[in-house]
Design a protein around this motif. Structure first.
Motif, mmCIF file in Angstrom:
data_model
loop_
_atom_site.group_PDB
_atom_site.id
_atom_site.type_symbol
_atom_site.label_atom_id
_atom_site.label_comp_id
_atom_site.label_asym_id
_atom_site.label_seq_id
_atom_site.Cartn_x
_atom_site.Cartn_y
_atom_site.Cartn_z
ATOM 1 N N ALA A 97 0.826 -1.208 0.000
ATOM 2 C CA ALA A 97 0.000 0.000 0.000
ATOM 3 C C ALA A 97 0.857 1.253 0.000
ATOM 4 C CB ALA A 97 -0.930 -0.010 1.222
ATOM 5 N N GLU A 98 2.029 1.188 0.666
ATOM 6 C CA GLU A 98 2.918 2.351 0.713
ATOM 7 C C GLU A 98 3.389 2.747 -0.690
ATOM 8 O OE1 GLU A 98 3.115 0.311 4.649
ATOM 9 O OE2 GLU A 98 3.187 -0.313 2.555
ATOM 10 N N ALA A 99 3.649 1.742 -1.521
ATOM 11 C CA ALA A 99 4.093 2.017 -2.889
ATOM 12 C C ALA A 99 2.974 2.669 -3.688
ATOM 13 C CB ALA A 99 4.540 0.728 -3.568
ATOM 14 N N ALA A 120 2.985 6.220 -5.635
ATOM 15 C CA ALA A 120 2.571 6.374 -7.023
ATOM 16 C C ALA A 120 1.480 7.438 -7.151
ATOM 17 C CB ALA A 120 2.072 5.036 -7.574
ATOM 18 N N ALA A 121 0.552 7.437 -6.220
ATOM 19 C CA ALA A 121 -0.525 8.430 -6.254
ATOM 20 C C ALA A 121 0.019 9.844 -6.095
ATOM 21 C CB ALA A 121 -1.538 8.122 -5.155
ATOM 22 N N LYS A 122 1.104 9.980 -5.332
ATOM 23 C CA LYS A 122 1.688 11.293 -5.074
ATOM 24 C C LYS A 122 2.634 11.734 -6.189
ATOM 25 C CE LYS A 122 3.009 14.835 -2.460
ATOM 26 N NZ LYS A 122 2.105 15.950 -2.082
ATOM 27 N N LEU A 167 10.152 8.942 -10.229
ATOM 28 C CA LEU A 167 10.203 7.961 -9.145
ATOM 29 C C LEU A 167 10.159 6.560 -9.726
ATOM 30 C CD1 LEU A 167 10.002 7.061 -6.126
ATOM 31 C CD2 LEU A 167 7.512 7.168 -6.428
ATOM 32 N N THR A 168 11.162 5.738 -9.381
ATOM 33 C CA THR A 168 11.195 4.326 -9.747
ATOM 34 C C THR A 168 11.031 3.499 -8.483
ATOM 35 O OG1 THR A 168 12.613 4.660 -11.678
ATOM 36 C CG2 THR A 168 12.646 2.474 -10.683
ATOM 37 N N MET A 169 10.211 2.448 -8.566
ATOM 38 C CA MET A 169 9.990 1.578 -7.412
ATOM 39 C C MET A 169 10.329 0.141 -7.774
ATOM 40 S SD MET A 169 6.556 3.237 -5.691
ATOM 41 C CE MET A 169 5.522 3.259 -7.161
ATOM 42 N N ILE A 170 10.912 -0.568 -6.822
ATOM 43 C CA ILE A 170 11.340 -1.948 -7.038
ATOM 44 C C ILE A 170 10.416 -2.905 -6.285
ATOM 45 C CG2 ILE A 170 13.180 -3.632 -6.605
ATOM 46 C CD1 ILE A 170 15.195 -1.470 -7.103
ATOM 47 N N PHE A 171 9.950 -3.941 -7.025
ATOM 48 C CA PHE A 171 9.068 -4.969 -6.480
ATOM 49 C C PHE A 171 9.589 -6.344 -6.896
ATOM 50 C CE2 PHE A 171 6.466 -1.321 -7.970
ATOM 51 C CZ PHE A 171 6.101 -0.808 -6.738
ATOM 52 N N GLU A 172 8.957 -7.396 -6.367
ATOM 53 C CA GLU A 172 9.220 -8.740 -6.880
ATOM 54 C C GLU A 172 8.637 -8.821 -8.290
ATOM 55 O OE1 GLU A 172 8.089 -11.965 -4.228
ATOM 56 O OE2 GLU A 172 8.057 -10.529 -2.573
ATOM 57 N N LYS A 173 9.346 -9.453 -9.184
ATOM 58 C CA LYS A 173 8.869 -9.542 -10.563
ATOM 59 C C LYS A 173 7.942 -10.734 -10.757
ATOM 60 C CE LYS A 173 12.153 -12.388 -13.200
ATOM 61 N NZ LYS A 173 11.106 -13.143 -13.934
ATOM 62 N N THR A 174 7.101 -10.665 -11.767
ATOM 63 C CA THR A 174 6.284 -11.804 -12.169
ATOM 64 C C THR A 174 7.039 -12.597 -13.236
ATOM 65 O OG1 THR A 174 5.159 -10.576 -13.924
ATOM 66 C CG2 THR A 174 4.164 -10.512 -11.719
ATOM 67 N N ASP A 175 6.505 -13.758 -13.584
ATOM 68 C CA ASP A 175 7.198 -14.631 -14.527
ATOM 69 C C ASP A 175 7.232 -14.069 -15.938
ATOM 70 O OD1 ASP A 175 7.692 -16.455 -12.526
ATOM 71 O OD2 ASP A 175 5.932 -17.689 -12.967
ATOM 72 N N CYS A 176 6.368 -13.108 -16.257
ATOM 73 C CA CYS A 176 6.347 -12.596 -17.629
ATOM 74 C C CYS A 176 7.510 -11.639 -17.908
ATOM 75 C CB CYS A 176 5.012 -11.914 -17.926
ATOM 76 S SG CYS A 176 4.854 -10.256 -17.243
#
Length: 357
Positions: free
Chosen positions: A87-89, A93-95, A101-110
């Motif tokens: 939710a923090e990310a 993004a909303a702000k 701004l670049t954000m790092i997450f776990e990637k999906t298989d695609c």
């Protein structure tokens, strides 16, 4: 390969749409297109095509373990490429999206490992530029794009800078004029125990704290490059370097000016030319050397916008060594110093003592 440069003027809707469609065809077919964002020019390819991502590394001469950022045109596009988005990310993004701004997450298989530098994480951002957003939408929604320079060189802030490095390497450059910010995006890692800034930028630590409450700076940001696998672009390898050796001079204003003038005089006595990076406030203090003001300390955003262009200009002037004043580390000054230190290979002189750090 012949590199074409075409104007992309968002104010001329018919030509703009035609040129965006033309560029999008190149992307869809697995080719490379350089395009403007609000930060720097990016070198774009279809982020979900492994071979297209490999072409980016080849064109730049970029190490294959240095991850690429995927650019999207809407928050809705994240779900396909990232999982466990907190939710923090979404608040960030909303702000700040669209924005630097670049954000790092776990990637999906695609998302292919060719795009993420072999990492299980993915870096994502939504640029604040009409040309970039139009190209992303028309190309299918996911463009991987590092800065459009050869690896290690100063990032490009104009189409002409891109052409200096990429002419003959890529098929197309979209010329959208000079960029607005001039430094790459802030990168925040949301896979860590707490949100962590891996690369400072226009979105400062203080700005992030206003939204997140708790956020920290990565401990290795201001230190020399480590041998660890980089989790975000620019963490491991030397970046932004001009051809001449660059040294940062730190200390009080008077000591810095005195030291730089001493170094310029020493070079002059040897028949060599010193490049000096100063500010509007100190420009008149340097009687010798090839002097360029990078902007005003009263408006640090001018320094950010001009820094890479100034580094490239010294290449054109063929100076033998470059000495740069140090800058404040508050706000965007921290991002400026991060880039300047990498450009210098962390080479510094303490003007108050004369010690090389």
């Amino acid at each position: 390969m012949v590199t074409r440069v075409i104007k992309a003027d968002a104010d001329s809707s018919l030509d703009f749409d035609k040129r965006i469609k033309e560029a999008a065809v190149v992307i869809k077919e697995g080719g490379l297109v350089a395009f403007p964002t609000e930060t720097v020019y990016g070198l774009g390819a279809d982020a979900l095509q492994p071979e297209a991502a490999r072409k980016i590394y080849e064109a730049k001469g970029r190490p294959s373990d240095n991850p690429l950022i995927i650019h999207v045109a809407s928050l809705d596009f994240i779900e396909k490429i990232a999982k466990n988005v907190p939710a923090e990310a979404k608040k960030m993004a909303a702000k700040f999206w669209p924005g630097p701004l670049t954000m790092i997450f776990e990637k999906t298989d695609c998302v292919p490992f060719e795009t993420t530098g072999g990492m299980d994480t993915v870096a994502v951002r939504m640029p604040d530029h009409a040309v970039a957003l139009a190209l992303i939408r028309e190309s299918g929604g996911y463009i991987a794009a590092p800065s459009a320079n050869t690896s290690g060189r100063p990032s490009p802030t104009t189409a002409a800078h891109v052409a200096e490095d990429m002419d003959g390497r890529i098929p197309l450059i979209l010329d959208g004029g000079a960029v607005g910010i001039g430094l790459e995006s802030t990168i925040i890692d949301f896979t860590a125990e707490e949100p962590t800034i891996l690369r400072p930028g226009y979105i400062t630590l203080e700005m992030a704290k206003e939204v997140l409450g708790t956020v920290r700076m990565d401990a290795g940001l201001i230190s020399a490059d480590s041998s660890r696998k980089p989790k975000a672009p620019g963490m491991k390898y030397r970046h932004y370097a001009p051809k001449a050796e660059l040294t940062i001079v730190e200390g009080t204003k008077q000591a810095v000016v005195r030291m730089i003038n001493q170094k310029a005089a020493e070079l002059s006595a040897q028949g060599k030319r010193a490049g000096i990076i100063c500010t509007d406030e100190t420009r008149e203090n340097y009687p010798k050397g090839d002097v360029i003001s990078v902007g005003s300390r009263k408006k640090e955003e001018t320094i950010a916008k001009n820094l890479f262009a100034v580094l490239r200009e010294f290449d054109h002037r063929h100076v033998d060594a470059i000495y740069a004043e140090s800058f404040e580390t508050n706000g965007i000054g921290q991002a400026i110093m991060n880039r300047l230190q990498k450009a210098a290979g962390h080479r510094k002189i303490e003007a108050n003592t004369g010690d090389t750090l």
